[in-house]
Scaffold this motif. Structure first.
Motif, PDB file in Angstrom:
ATOM      1  N   VAL A 144      52.026 -21.648  37.001  1.00  0.00           N
ATOM      2  CA  VAL A 144      51.857 -22.733  36.018  1.00  0.00           C
ATOM      3  C   VAL A 144      52.170 -24.086  36.660  1.00  0.00           C
ATOM      4  O   VAL A 144      51.413 -25.053  36.505  1.00  0.00           O
ATOM      5  CB  VAL A 144      52.741 -22.498  34.772  1.00  0.00           C
ATOM      6  CG1 VAL A 144      52.610 -23.655  33.803  1.00  0.00           C
ATOM      7  CG2 VAL A 144      52.348 -21.209  34.086  1.00  0.00           C
ATOM      8  N   VAL A 145      53.279 -24.153  37.413  1.00  0.00           N
ATOM      9  CA  VAL A 145      53.661 -25.440  38.011  1.00  0.00           C
ATOM     10  C   VAL A 145      52.607 -25.891  39.017  1.00  0.00           C
ATOM     11  O   VAL A 145      52.181 -27.054  39.003  1.00  0.00           O
ATOM     12  CB  VAL A 145      55.055 -25.337  38.666  1.00  0.00           C
ATOM     13  CG1 VAL A 145      55.332 -26.552  39.539  1.00  0.00           C
ATOM     14  CG2 VAL A 145      56.123 -25.234  37.588  1.00  0.00           C
ATOM     15  N   LEU A 201      49.623 -27.144  37.214  1.00  0.00           N
ATOM     16  CA  LEU A 201      49.833 -28.504  36.693  1.00  0.00           C
ATOM     17  C   LEU A 201      49.659 -29.535  37.805  1.00  0.00           C
ATOM     18  O   LEU A 201      48.965 -30.538  37.640  1.00  0.00           O
ATOM     19  CB  LEU A 201      51.249 -28.642  36.120  1.00  0.00           C
ATOM     20  CG  LEU A 201      51.504 -28.223  34.679  1.00  0.00           C
ATOM     21  CD1 LEU A 201      52.957 -28.492  34.323  1.00  0.00           C
ATOM     22  CD2 LEU A 201      50.593 -28.980  33.736  1.00  0.00           C
ATOM     23  N   ILE A 202      50.308 -29.272  38.948  1.00  0.00           N
ATOM     24  CA  ILE A 202      50.250 -30.230  40.061  1.00  0.00           C
ATOM     25  C   ILE A 202      48.805 -30.382  40.530  1.00  0.00           C
ATOM     26  O   ILE A 202      48.291 -31.491  40.703  1.00  0.00           O
ATOM     27  CB  ILE A 202      51.159 -29.766  41.220  1.00  0.00           C
ATOM     28  CG1 ILE A 202      52.624 -29.817  40.774  1.00  0.00           C
ATOM     29  CG2 ILE A 202      50.949 -30.632  42.442  1.00  0.00           C
ATOM     30  CD1 ILE A 202      53.590 -29.200  41.747  1.00  0.00           C
ATOM     31  N   THR A 255      46.629 -32.227  38.038  1.00  0.00           N
ATOM     32  CA  THR A 255      46.983 -33.656  38.047  1.00  0.00           C
ATOM     33  C   THR A 255      46.370 -34.344  39.259  1.00  0.00           C
ATOM     34  O   THR A 255      45.784 -35.432  39.151  1.00  0.00           O
ATOM     35  CB  THR A 255      48.516 -33.817  38.062  1.00  0.00           C
ATOM     36  OG1 THR A 255      49.067 -33.072  36.992  1.00  0.00           O
ATOM     37  CG2 THR A 255      48.920 -35.273  37.920  1.00  0.00           C
ATOM     38  N   ASN A 313      42.453 -34.451  39.045  1.00  0.00           N
ATOM     39  CA  ASN A 313      42.023 -35.429  38.052  1.00  0.00           C
ATOM     40  C   ASN A 313      42.194 -36.845  38.598  1.00  0.00           C
ATOM     41  O   ASN A 313      41.305 -37.697  38.441  1.00  0.00           O
ATOM     42  CB  ASN A 313      42.848 -35.238  36.773  1.00  0.00           C
ATOM     43  CG  ASN A 313      42.182 -35.857  35.571  1.00  0.00           C
ATOM     44  OD1 ASN A 313      41.084 -36.374  35.666  1.00  0.00           O
ATOM     45  ND2 ASN A 313      42.869 -35.823  34.448  1.00  0.00           N
ATOM     46  N   ALA A 314      43.326 -37.091  39.276  1.00  0.00           N
ATOM     47  CA  ALA A 314      43.560 -38.417  39.857  1.00  0.00           C
ATOM     48  C   ALA A 314      42.460 -38.754  40.850  1.00  0.00           C
ATOM     49  O   ALA A 314      41.904 -39.854  40.857  1.00  0.00           O
ATOM     50  CB  ALA A 314      44.930 -38.450  40.529  1.00  0.00           C
ATOM     51  N   GLN A 335      39.045 -39.543  39.098  1.00  0.00           N
ATOM     52  CA  GLN A 335      38.938 -40.875  38.493  1.00  0.00           C
ATOM     53  C   GLN A 335      38.845 -41.954  39.563  1.00  0.00           C
ATOM     54  O   GLN A 335      38.118 -42.935  39.405  1.00  0.00           O
ATOM     55  CB  GLN A 335      40.129 -41.144  37.568  1.00  0.00           C
ATOM     56  CG  GLN A 335      40.334 -40.119  36.473  1.00  0.00           C
ATOM     57  CD  GLN A 335      39.072 -39.819  35.693  1.00  0.00           C
ATOM     58  OE1 GLN A 335      38.172 -40.648  35.576  1.00  0.00           O
ATOM     59  NE2 GLN A 335      38.976 -38.602  35.178  1.00  0.00           N
ATOM     60  N   ARG A 358      35.336 -41.963  40.767  1.00  0.00           N
ATOM     61  CA  ARG A 358      34.446 -42.590  39.777  1.00  0.00           C
ATOM     62  C   ARG A 358      34.499 -44.098  39.910  1.00  0.00           C
ATOM     63  O   ARG A 358      33.460 -44.774  39.937  1.00  0.00           O
ATOM     64  CB  ARG A 358      34.884 -42.201  38.364  1.00  0.00           C
ATOM     65  CG  ARG A 358      34.274 -40.943  37.844  1.00  0.00           C
ATOM     66  CD  ARG A 358      34.790 -40.657  36.455  1.00  0.00           C
ATOM     67  NE  ARG A 358      34.182 -41.526  35.454  1.00  0.00           N
ATOM     68  CZ  ARG A 358      34.666 -41.673  34.216  1.00  0.00           C
ATOM     69  NH1 ARG A 358      35.761 -41.050  33.869  1.00  0.00           N
ATOM     70  NH2 ARG A 358      34.054 -42.453  33.358  1.00  0.00           N
ATOM     71  N   LEU A 359      35.733 -44.622  39.986  1.00  0.00           N
ATOM     72  CA  LEU A 359      35.878 -46.078  40.090  1.00  0.00           C
ATOM     73  C   LEU A 359      35.278 -46.594  41.388  1.00  0.00           C
ATOM     74  O   LEU A 359      34.641 -47.647  41.417  1.00  0.00           O
ATOM     75  CB  LEU A 359      37.356 -46.462  39.994  1.00  0.00           C
ATOM     76  CG  LEU A 359      37.893 -46.550  38.568  1.00  0.00           C
ATOM     77  CD1 LEU A 359      39.393 -46.758  38.587  1.00  0.00           C
ATOM     78  CD2 LEU A 359      37.226 -47.697  37.812  1.00  0.00           C
ATOM     79  N   LEU A 365      31.525 -46.680  40.992  1.00  0.00           N
ATOM     80  CA  LEU A 365      31.124 -47.811  40.164  1.00  0.00           C
ATOM     81  C   LEU A 365      31.244 -49.115  40.957  1.00  0.00           C
ATOM     82  O   LEU A 365      30.384 -49.990  40.865  1.00  0.00           O
ATOM     83  CB  LEU A 365      31.999 -47.884  38.915  1.00  0.00           C
ATOM     84  CG  LEU A 365      31.702 -46.834  37.850  1.00  0.00           C
ATOM     85  CD1 LEU A 365      32.848 -46.740  36.865  1.00  0.00           C
ATOM     86  CD2 LEU A 365      30.410 -47.169  37.135  1.00  0.00           C
ATOM     87  N   ARG A 406      32.134 -53.971  38.328  1.00  0.00           N
ATOM     88  CA  ARG A 406      33.593 -54.092  38.321  1.00  0.00           C
ATOM     89  C   ARG A 406      34.017 -55.078  37.267  1.00  0.00           C
ATOM     90  O   ARG A 406      33.213 -55.828  36.734  1.00  0.00           O
ATOM     91  CB  ARG A 406      34.100 -54.479  39.706  1.00  0.00           C
ATOM     92  CG  ARG A 406      33.658 -55.851  40.134  1.00  0.00           C
ATOM     93  CD  ARG A 406      33.816 -56.016  41.604  1.00  0.00           C
ATOM     94  NE  ARG A 406      32.713 -55.370  42.334  1.00  0.00           N
ATOM     95  CZ  ARG A 406      32.537 -55.469  43.640  1.00  0.00           C
ATOM     96  NH1 ARG A 406      33.393 -56.104  44.383  1.00  0.00           N
ATOM     97  NH2 ARG A 406      31.503 -54.913  44.229  1.00  0.00           N
ATOM     98  N   ASP A 453      39.712 -57.746  38.170  1.00  0.00           N
ATOM     99  CA  ASP A 453      40.055 -57.267  39.510  1.00  0.00           C
ATOM    100  C   ASP A 453      38.875 -57.428  40.453  1.00  0.00           C
ATOM    101  O   ASP A 453      37.938 -56.642  40.459  1.00  0.00           O
ATOM    102  CB  ASP A 453      40.561 -55.815  39.481  1.00  0.00           C
ATOM    103  CG  ASP A 453      39.876 -54.982  38.443  1.00  0.00           C
ATOM    104  OD1 ASP A 453      40.568 -54.369  37.633  1.00  0.00           O
ATOM    105  OD2 ASP A 453      38.629 -54.999  38.441  1.00  0.00           O
ATOM    106  N   THR A 479      46.361 -41.926  36.167  1.00  0.00           N
ATOM    107  CA  THR A 479      45.006 -41.379  36.149  1.00  0.00           C
ATOM    108  C   THR A 479      44.297 -41.702  34.846  1.00  0.00           C
ATOM    109  O   THR A 479      43.123 -42.053  34.824  1.00  0.00           O
ATOM    110  CB  THR A 479      45.062 -39.856  36.337  1.00  0.00           C
ATOM    111  OG1 THR A 479      45.817 -39.580  37.495  1.00  0.00           O
ATOM    112  CG2 THR A 479      43.688 -39.272  36.468  1.00  0.00           C
ATOM    113  N   LEU A 505      33.875 -49.353  32.192  1.00  0.00           N
ATOM    114  CA  LEU A 505      32.887 -49.922  33.120  1.00  0.00           C
ATOM    115  C   LEU A 505      31.539 -49.246  32.952  1.00  0.00           C
ATOM    116  O   LEU A 505      30.496 -49.901  32.974  1.00  0.00           O
ATOM    117  CB  LEU A 505      33.379 -49.775  34.564  1.00  0.00           C
ATOM    118  CG  LEU A 505      34.518 -50.702  34.975  1.00  0.00           C
ATOM    119  CD1 LEU A 505      34.955 -50.408  36.392  1.00  0.00           C
ATOM    120  CD2 LEU A 505      34.090 -52.155  34.850  1.00  0.00           C
TER     121      LEU A 505
END
Lengths: 60, 260, 223
Positions: free
Chosen positions: A27-28, A31-32, A35, A38-39, A42, A45-46, A49, A55, A59, B238, B248
């Motif tokens: 489980v731990v 989770l890690i 996380t 997902n980080a 994203q 994705r940025l 873009l 933008r 920023d 995140t 965006l």
């Protein structure tokens, strides 16, 4: 696992103890991992873009 | 373009220190420096805690080696409640200060809380089998923890069923606080119900603990708490980035529509 | 605050429900059917059925009211009358309180009236039946209050359906616990009356605070 068992004697209920710790570990780590993935997603994705020239004004 | 960025700087200057810290953009800036130290502290605490748990703690004279399950069970049982507390505080932040960072904190905490609660139940049942002779006991604490897990899962389901996350945050904040008010009532009612129907189960809490068990337990409590804090902050970062990317994408879609 | 708009909303809701009598009938049928299918599941043993009858009746009331939750504010939300009520000369919490009372009258009261039918088929003692009805009267206001909160939170979800019951069920467990314990005569001296007091306390607190939570949720939803 065998080495682990012989290194320290966990007594008659070793199976329960090992199962508990393996469950916690799964489980731990889940989770890690989720996380971190997902980080990363994203951030990518940025970055995509940004590469397209989309933008925010604030920023640069 | 320069004008607008200086305008943000202007508004930032006017804010007090708390608003500055909690502004999503600012949060991204300062929390960046926390991730690595927190990760290192967490790893260190786990290393020390696990070493104590397995190599430097005696078996309990009553529970035997199964006491080692306690080192993962108790911290997660504590976190299952601590996370709800963190969520309830964030919910107040959402409702009273209308702060986006509170929304994000609330949303990220829910799955973490569910995971810790699930671990607490899993390890509890594996601890219960050798000590009580059964995987599941309708014991007050276990039953209340199970209900707490349902509450977390319900909140996660609710987050997923809203498209508009801003609206979701406000409504979920209301529900989170309703839940927080009810948790003590649930705990009390379940304990009361359990004593009505109790045969005779031994509660592990009644056993006096020697210091050799306290040390690994406390280190593990801190280790898991720091794990929560680290994952929570990374998760919040995140989520802010995700909202930025969503905004965006929406913006570029709108622009394309205007052009097309 | 004058009571006029409060009464108007109360009477309006009850009138609307009496016009859609089919909904009330469906709910009562569902309630009775839960009680009727249980003997098929566990056998027609008279002693066994009599001993678990209070539990069956409470479960049936619990499930029926949970299933009815979704309808609580939906019609008013969709036709815009909820929005219109906000501009009435009365606070939204008072409106929510009036609606909770109306909901109790149109969803729970018919179930309580139908309880003797189930009691007869489950071989319940007359005394236990009276206790069961009293415990339902004491506990169901809290059930409606929690249901109202769940309904208010999920009212804007198009595919709400099952989510409100799932949210409300865990926090409603104390109602079930105290509801059942206030019936059982063999639990021990003073237990039933203690359970009854807890049940009434929960219902009173829920009925006092739920309207504010409901009003808050409805207001936040329409911002």
């Amino acid at each position: 696992m065998m080495d682990f068992n012989s290194a320290i004697d966990l007594g008659p209920h070793a199976n329960f103890i090992i199962a508990a710790y393996i469950g916690v570990l799964i489980v731990v780590f889940g989770l890690i991992l989720s996380t971190m993935l997902n980080a990363k997603k994203q951030k990518n994705r940025l970055a995509d873009l940004d590469a397209k020239g989309i933008r925010r004004r604030s920023d640069k | 373009m320069k004008k607008s960025s200086s305008a943000t700087e202007q508004t930032l200057k006017k804010m007090n220190w708390f608003d500055k810290l909690a502004h999503p953009g600012q949060f991204l800036k300062w929390s960046k420096y926390l991730v690595l130290p927190l990760t290192i502290i967490t790893i260190l605490l786990f290393t020390i805690g696990l070493w104590f748990a397995f190599f430097n703690s005696p078996e309990d004279y009553q529970m035997g080696d199964t006491v080692r399950i306690m080192y993962v069970h108790v911290p997660n049982a504590w976190l299952s409640q601590f996370t709800y507390m963190a969520m309830a505080v964030s919910a107040i932040g959402t409702l009273v200060w209308r702060h986006p960072i509170a929304d994000v904190s609330m949303k990220v905490a829910a799955p973490l809380g569910a995971a810790f609660t699930a671990i607490a139940l899993f390890t509890g049942s594996l601890w219960g089998r050798p000590t009580w002779g059964t995987f599941w006991e309708w014991d007050g604490r276990m039953t209340a923890t199970l209900i707490l897990l349902f509450m977390y899962l319900g909140l996660i389901a609710l987050w997923k069923s809203f498209d508009d996350q801003l609206r979701a945050a406000k409504l979920i904040a209301v529900l989170t606080l309703v839940g927080a008010v009810n948790i003590p009532i649930i705990k009390f009612s379940v304990d009361w119900w359990n004593t009505l129907h109790q045969s005779s189960s031994i509660s592990p809490s009644g056993i006096a603990m020697p210091p050799s068990i306290y040390i690994p337990l406390f280190v593990m409590m801190f280790a898991f708490t720091f794990l929560f804090i680290t994952l929570h902050i990374v998760g919040m970062r995140t989520e802010i980035l995700r909202r930025k990317a969503d905004a965006l994408e929406r913006k570029s879609l709108n622009q394309n529509e205007k052009r097309g | 605050m004058s009571m006029k708009p409060f009464n108007a909303i109360l009477i309006r809701d009850i009138k609307l429900a009496s016009r859609s009598f089919g909904d009330v009938l469906t709910l009562v049928l569902f309630f009775i059917m839960i009680g009727v299918i249980i003997p098929f599941a566990i056998g027609p043993n008279k002693m066994l059925l009599a001993s678990i009858a209070p539990g069956i009746i409470w479960m049936a009331a619990f499930l029926s009211s949970l299933l009815a939750i979704d309808r609580f504010f939906r019609a008013d939300f969709e036709d815009g009358s909820l929005l219109a009520m906000r501009h009435a000369n009365i606070s939204l919490s008072a409106i929510a309180f009036a609606k909770l009372i109306a909901l109790w009258v149109i969803t729970i009261l018919p179930l309580i009236i139908a309880t003797p039918i189930l009691a007869m088929m489950l071989f319940m003692d007359f005394e236990i039946l009276i206790r069961t009805i009293l415990s339902l009267l004491a506990g169901t206001p809290a059930l409606i209050a929690f249901g109202g909160i769940g309904a208010a939170i999920t009212v804007s979800l198009k595919r709400g359906g099952l989510i409100a019951p799932v949210l409300i069920l865990p926090i409603s467990i104390p109602i079930l616990i105290f509801g059942i314990s206030s019936i059982k005569a063999n639990a021990g001296i003073g237990v039933e009356s203690a359970a009854m007091l807890f049940l009434i306390a929960i219902s009173l607190l829920a009925m006092v605070f739920a309207p504010f939570a409901i009003a808050l949720a409805l207001r936040l939803d329409q911002e």
